[in-house]
Design a protein around this motif. Structure first.
Motif, PDB file in Angstrom:
ATOM      1  N   UNK A 155      -0.898  14.075  -0.563  1.00 45.18           N
ATOM      2  CA  UNK A 155      -1.547  14.753   0.555  1.00 45.18           C
ATOM      3  C   UNK A 155      -1.895  16.151   0.088  1.00 45.18           C
ATOM      4  N   UNK A 156      -3.199  16.455   0.100  1.00 46.46           N
ATOM      5  CA  UNK A 156      -3.654  17.761  -0.376  1.00 46.46           C
ATOM      6  C   UNK A 156      -4.920  18.154   0.359  1.00 46.46           C
ATOM      7  N   UNK A 157      -4.982  19.396   0.827  1.00 42.70           N
ATOM      8  CA  UNK A 157      -6.153  19.906   1.543  1.00 42.70           C
ATOM      9  C   UNK A 157      -6.558  18.992   2.696  1.00 42.70           C
ATOM     10  N   UNK A 158      -5.567  18.574   3.485  1.00 45.20           N
ATOM     11  CA  UNK A 158      -5.787  17.709   4.650  1.00 45.20           C
ATOM     12  C   UNK A 158      -6.346  16.332   4.287  1.00 45.20           C
ATOM     13  N   UNK A 159      -6.210  15.937   3.032  1.00 42.76           N
ATOM     14  CA  UNK A 159      -6.693  14.632   2.575  1.00 42.76           C
ATOM     15  C   UNK A 159      -5.530  13.812   2.031  1.00 42.76           C
ATOM     16  N   UNK A 160      -5.475  12.539   2.450  1.00 42.40           N
ATOM     17  CA  UNK A 160      -4.457  11.615   1.968  1.00 42.40           C
ATOM     18  C   UNK A 160      -5.037  10.768   0.842  1.00 42.40           C
ATOM     19  N   UNK A 161      -4.179  10.366  -0.095  1.00 47.76           N
ATOM     20  CA  UNK A 161      -4.572   9.514  -1.210  1.00 47.76           C
ATOM     21  C   UNK A 161      -3.642   8.304  -1.227  1.00 47.76           C
ATOM     22  N   UNK A 162      -4.218   7.123  -1.484  1.00 46.56           N
ATOM     23  CA  UNK A 162      -3.415   5.903  -1.454  1.00 46.56           C
ATOM     24  C   UNK A 162      -3.687   5.034  -2.675  1.00 46.56           C
ATOM     25  N   UNK A 163      -2.760   4.114  -2.901  1.00 50.45           N
ATOM     26  CA  UNK A 163      -2.889   3.116  -3.953  1.00 50.45           C
ATOM     27  C   UNK A 163      -2.618   1.755  -3.342  1.00 50.45           C
ATOM     28  N   UNK A 164      -3.457   0.789  -3.703  1.00 52.19           N
ATOM     29  CA  UNK A 164      -3.247  -0.598  -3.311  1.00 52.19           C
ATOM     30  C   UNK A 164      -2.637  -1.304  -4.528  1.00 52.19           C
ATOM     31  N   UNK A 220      -2.972  -1.435  -9.929  1.00 50.89           N
ATOM     32  CA  UNK A 220      -2.947  -0.316  -8.997  1.00 50.89           C
ATOM     33  C   UNK A 220      -4.369   0.188  -8.810  1.00 50.89           C
ATOM     34  N   UNK A 221      -4.854   0.092  -7.566  1.00 48.29           N
ATOM     35  CA  UNK A 221      -6.213   0.532  -7.266  1.00 48.29           C
ATOM     36  C   UNK A 221      -6.179   1.764  -6.371  1.00 48.29           C
ATOM     37  N   UNK A 222      -6.909   2.797  -6.780  1.00 51.58           N
ATOM     38  CA  UNK A 222      -7.040   3.997  -5.973  1.00 51.58           C
ATOM     39  C   UNK A 222      -7.878   3.660  -4.748  1.00 51.58           C
ATOM     40  N   UNK A 223      -7.466   4.153  -3.571  1.00 46.74           N
ATOM     41  CA  UNK A 223      -8.202   3.825  -2.344  1.00 46.74           C
ATOM     42  C   UNK A 223      -8.019   4.905  -1.299  1.00 46.74           C
ATOM     43  N   UNK A 224      -8.966   4.953  -0.379  1.00 51.63           N
ATOM     44  CA  UNK A 224      -8.763   5.780   0.802  1.00 51.63           C
ATOM     45  C   UNK A 224      -7.686   5.090   1.631  1.00 51.63           C
ATOM     46  N   UNK A 225      -6.780   5.833   2.243  1.00 54.72           N
ATOM     47  CA  UNK A 225      -5.731   5.189   3.038  1.00 54.72           C
ATOM     48  C   UNK A 225      -6.272   4.271   4.129  1.00 54.72           C
ATOM     49  N   UNK A 239       0.881  -1.169   0.000  1.00 53.35           N
ATOM     50  CA  UNK A 239       0.000   0.000   0.000  1.00 53.35           C
ATOM     51  C   UNK A 239       0.914   1.213   0.000  1.00 53.35           C
ATOM     52  N   UNK A 240       0.590   2.198  -0.811  1.00 53.22           N
ATOM     53  CA  UNK A 240       1.389   3.413  -0.892  1.00 53.22           C
ATOM     54  C   UNK A 240       0.501   4.637  -0.705  1.00 53.22           C
ATOM     55  N   UNK A 241       0.820   5.425   0.316  1.00 57.34           N
ATOM     56  CA  UNK A 241       0.157   6.726   0.498  1.00 57.34           C
ATOM     57  C   UNK A 241       1.004   7.699  -0.311  1.00 57.34           C
TER      58      UNK A 241
END
Length: 187
Positions: free
Chosen positions: A83-92, A103-108, A78-80
């Protein structure tokens, strides 16, 4: 792009946000900590997996993990990554039975709940760490700066001391380091 492995070091009720939880991740290299504010459902999903609890019925993250296993696929990391506008973005990152990496986009929080079930590493980019992490003066570590500098025997002795002090957050990290060492991975 430089990435650093993260360990889960704390999961507790948020002091600043009602009905939210603070998930604290620590960079294994710099020891900086990244706090993520997550919802109750995600916090429960992570806690259940970390404590190796077996609910009577599969939870959503369990179902997803079982589906991957049935499809002969596995979560590899999993890779975070943002980080933008107090929001994190992750990939599984998922490896299929044909060795293809998806690679799937996901909430951390969801990605981490799945990573804990899969026993895979969690990473963050250097950029995310620089933007969101802070330093914390940890009392647990002695003269050595990283668990990688300990022998397996030293880690096991340290775990006993930490449990005696009832520092269960640190005990979780040390258990993870021992587990990774026993499985042939770097702590």
């Amino acid at each position: 792009m430089a990435i650093h492995e993260l360990w889960i070091i704390a999961l507790s009720e948020s002091q600043s946000s009602a009905n939210r939880y603070a998930l604290v991740l620590e960079d294994t290299v710099s020891k900086r900590r990244i706090p993520l504010i997550i919802g109750l459902i995600e916090a429960q999903a992570i806690a259940i997996a970390m404590e190796k609890m077996l609910p009577s019925r599969p939870q959503t993250h369990d179902l997803f993990a079982q589906t991957l296993t049935a499809l002969q696929a596995s979560v590899v990391k999993v890779l975070i990554h943002h980080f933008e506008n107090e929001t994190f973005f992750a990939t599984i990152y998922i490896k299929t039975h044909t060795q293809e990496i998806l690679e799937l986009d996901a909430r951390p929080s969801d990605a981490i709940a799945l990573a804990v079930r899969a026993g895979c590493a969690i990473f963050a980019t250097e950029e995310v760490i620089e933007q969101s992490a802070y330093y914390f003066d940890e009392k647990v570590r002695d003269k050595k700066g990283s668990y990688a500098e300990y022998t397996l025997e030293e880690l096991e002795a340290l775990l006993e001391k930490i449990i005696e002090k009832e520092d269960y957050e640190s005990a979780v990290r040390i258990r993870e380091a021992i587990s990774r060492r026993k499985n042939g991975k770097k702590p």
